[in-house]
Design a protein around this motif. Structure first.
Motif, PDB file in Angstrom:
ATOM      1  N   MET A 181     -11.813 -24.791 -14.207  1.00 38.68           N
ATOM      2  CA  MET A 181     -12.147 -24.087 -13.202  1.00 38.68           C
ATOM      3  C   MET A 181     -12.348 -24.933 -11.689  1.00 38.68           C
ATOM      4  O   MET A 181     -12.354 -25.927 -11.659  1.00 38.68           O
ATOM      5  CB  MET A 181     -13.822 -24.407 -14.160  1.00 38.68           C
ATOM      6  CG  MET A 181     -13.376 -23.572 -15.338  1.00 38.68           C
ATOM      7  SD  MET A 181     -14.888 -23.964 -16.046  1.00 38.68           S
ATOM      8  CE  MET A 181     -15.782 -25.184 -16.397  1.00 38.68           C
ATOM      9  N   GLN A 182     -12.128 -23.845 -10.774  1.00 42.85           N
ATOM     10  CA  GLN A 182     -12.768 -23.759  -9.406  1.00 42.85           C
ATOM     11  C   GLN A 182     -13.526 -23.745  -9.375  1.00 42.85           C
ATOM     12  O   GLN A 182     -14.444 -22.538  -9.305  1.00 42.85           O
ATOM     13  CB  GLN A 182     -11.191 -23.739  -8.371  1.00 42.85           C
ATOM     14  CG  GLN A 182     -10.055 -24.278  -8.692  1.00 42.85           C
ATOM     15  CD  GLN A 182      -9.120 -23.691 -10.078  1.00 42.85           C
ATOM     16  OE1 GLN A 182      -9.117 -23.163 -10.582  1.00 42.85           O
ATOM     17  NE2 GLN A 182      -8.461 -24.529 -11.176  1.00 42.85           N
ATOM     18  N   VAL A 183     -14.692 -24.685  -9.110  1.00 46.04           N
ATOM     19  CA  VAL A 183     -16.392 -24.328  -8.495  1.00 46.04           C
ATOM     20  C   VAL A 183     -15.776 -24.074  -7.114  1.00 46.04           C
ATOM     21  O   VAL A 183     -15.554 -24.791  -6.337  1.00 46.04           O
ATOM     22  CB  VAL A 183     -16.999 -24.709  -9.068  1.00 46.04           C
ATOM     23  CG1 VAL A 183     -18.384 -24.377  -8.454  1.00 46.04           C
ATOM     24  CG2 VAL A 183     -16.617 -24.617 -11.238  1.00 46.04           C
ATOM     25  N   ALA A 184     -16.574 -22.936  -6.283  1.00 48.36           N
ATOM     26  CA  ALA A 184     -16.907 -23.081  -4.691  1.00 48.36           C
ATOM     27  C   ALA A 184     -17.790 -22.711  -4.627  1.00 48.36           C
ATOM     28  O   ALA A 184     -18.193 -22.159  -5.240  1.00 48.36           O
ATOM     29  CB  ALA A 184     -16.192 -21.963  -4.495  1.00 48.36           C
ATOM     30  N   LEU A 185     -18.113 -23.376  -3.342  1.00 45.14           N
ATOM     31  CA  LEU A 185     -20.360 -23.603  -3.498  1.00 45.14           C
ATOM     32  C   LEU A 185     -20.349 -23.821  -1.898  1.00 45.14           C
ATOM     33  O   LEU A 185     -19.370 -24.543  -1.705  1.00 45.14           O
ATOM     34  CB  LEU A 185     -20.976 -24.022  -3.931  1.00 45.14           C
ATOM     35  CG  LEU A 185     -20.905 -25.773  -3.380  1.00 45.14           C
ATOM     36  CD1 LEU A 185     -21.736 -26.823  -3.715  1.00 45.14           C
ATOM     37  CD2 LEU A 185     -20.209 -26.272  -4.799  1.00 45.14           C
TER      38      LEU A 185
END
Length: 145
Positions: A129-133
């Motif tokens: 997963m690529q998590v962006a925040l």
């Protein structure tokens, strides 16, 4: 169970180029499941996720919880969170739950969260997963059940 929570202005999880979960303001929770965990620990952790006071009130003090702030909750499984890093230069995952148990308890947490709060999104268990925040504050806490 452990959860590294971050108060966010927005967050999303992408798998294979597609967004599988996203929220606007709220909490991003990276969740790790340990061998000894059960539904009881998941319930305790969910209570903390929904009621931990990390959102500002009218006086700019952290007095409001996720529900009072009407925020979203993005739950992302992350077994590396339960790594033992006390010795050496390589993490040990001996305390992490086996994948089947981890997935079962993570899914239990997600289901309980969805019954308690309508604004719940997730990543995909076991996926790359690529998590962006956009961290709001930044405000970050490690919660343990």
């Amino acid at each position: 169970m452990k959860a590294l929570i971050q108060r966010v202005k927005k967050a999303s999880v992408t798998v294979d180029g597609e967004i599988v979960g996203s929220i606007d303001h709220g909490l991003l929770a990276l969740v790790g499941v340990e061998k000894r965990d059960s539904e009881a620990e998941a319930n305790k952790l969910l209570h903390k996720l929904l009621h931990y006071r990390v959102f500002s009130d009218a006086e700019d003090k952290m007095n409001h919880n996720l529900q009072q702030a009407e925020g979203g909750l993005l739950l992302v499984s992350q077994f590396t969170l339960v790594a033992d890093t006390r010795k050496g230069l390589r993490p040990s995952f001996s305390s992490a739950a086996p994948p089947d148990d981890g997935e079962r308890l993570f899914n239990y947490l997600v289901n309980q969260a969805r019954m308690a709060w309508p604004k719940v999104a997730t990543g995909q268990f076991g996926a790359d997963m690529q998590v962006a925040l956009v961290n709001d504050g930044p405000v970050t806490f490690l919660l343990e059940s």
